[in-house]
Write an enzyme that holds these catalytic residues in place. Structure first.
Site, PDB file in Angstrom:
ATOM      1  N   GLU A 283      -1.013  -3.470   0.500  1.00  0.00           N
ATOM      2  CA  GLU A 283      -0.626  -4.698  -0.205  1.00  0.00           C
ATOM      3  C   GLU A 283      -0.489  -4.496  -1.716  1.00  0.00           C
ATOM      4  OE1 GLU A 283      -5.118  -4.680  -0.412  1.00  0.00           O
ATOM      5  OE2 GLU A 283      -3.574  -4.042   0.995  1.00  0.00           O
TER       6      GLU A 283
ATOM      7  N   HIS B  14      -4.822   0.443   0.928  1.00  0.00           N
ATOM      8  CA  HIS B  14      -4.375  -0.896   0.542  1.00  0.00           C
ATOM      9  C   HIS B  14      -2.853  -0.958   0.417  1.00  0.00           C
ATOM     10  CE1 HIS B  14      -8.369  -2.566  -0.758  1.00  0.00           C
ATOM     11  NE2 HIS B  14      -8.644  -1.288  -0.918  1.00  0.00           N
TER      12      HIS B  14
ATOM     13  N   CYS C 264      -9.090  -1.405   4.459  1.00  0.00           N
ATOM     14  CA  CYS C 264     -10.267  -0.993   3.692  1.00  0.00           C
ATOM     15  C   CYS C 264     -11.523  -1.714   4.224  1.00  0.00           C
ATOM     16  CB  CYS C 264     -10.044  -1.223   2.196  1.00  0.00           C
ATOM     17  SG  CYS C 264     -11.198  -0.285   1.154  1.00  0.00           S
TER      18      CYS C 264
END
Length: 201
Positions: free
Chosen positions: A182, A180, A81
């Site tokens: 994560e 994202h 991002c």
């Protein structure tokens, strides 16, 4: 096999989540805020967050020149991002004073998918990542409008109004995604980066 040491640039953004995901993917991961900490890593993640803020903090913490030098020397870096924006050579809709690392020859449009309320999730197939599409989370995300001849497109959005937009790229040891990973618990993209770091060291 020795676990590679991967730092997460810990100036702003999803630092803890990336450290957790990298550790789960087989790396020794820790936050990086100082040039001496950068010297000790085999790879670096630039997390999602706010790209203009990260750009300012990179200068305040005197990290710009050390990161530029490590990238030029072949350090594997993954930007998600805002991290994608920081790795781009050209940013559209950014602040005039924001500066990145010019690592990947690409034109990125900041906040291309809309504001925070326009955040969305979608499946994205990533070349080189087995097991089917990743569940991608887009939060005020950029997209890539142009890539240079040396840049490999790894993934695009396949459905909806943004279908066809480039959201994952790689150039040599540099990897970037609009989304994202994560935040999802799916460690495959982090494992892909950990393997990239192992190969480079």
């Amino acid at each position: 096999m020795t676990a590679p040491v991967i730092g997460v640039l810990a100036l702003q953004g999803d630092v803890r989540e990336h450290v957790t995901a990298l550790t789960g993917a087989g790396a020794r991961a820790h936050p990086v805020r100082r040039p001496t900490e950068l010297d000790a890593v085999d790879g670096l993640v630039i997390p999602g967050g706010e790209s203009t803020t990260i750009s300012k903090l990179v200068d305040i913490f005197e990290m710009r020149e050390p990161i530029d030098k490590r990238i030029a020397a072949g350090l594997p870096v993954y930007g998600s991002c805002a991290g994608m924006i920081m790795l781009a050579t050209e940013v559209l809709d950014g602040r005039p004073d924001q500066r990145g690392f010019d690592g990947i020859e690409m034109t990125v449009r900041r906040n291309a998918f809309g504001r925070q309320v326009d955040s969305f999730e979608a499946p994205v197939e990533i070349s080189g990542v087995p097991g089917g599409p990743l569940h991608a989370v887009f939060i005020r995300a950029p997209w890539v409008e142009r890539v240079g001849a040396t840049v490999e497109v790894l993934g695009t959005v396949t459905d909806g109004p943004a279908a066809g937009r480039i959201v994952a790229v790689r150039r040599d040891n540099l990897l970037a995604t609009s989304f994202h990973p994560e935040l999802t618990g799916d460690l495959r993209l982090h494992a892909y980066f950990v393997d990239l770091v192992r190969t480079a060291t």
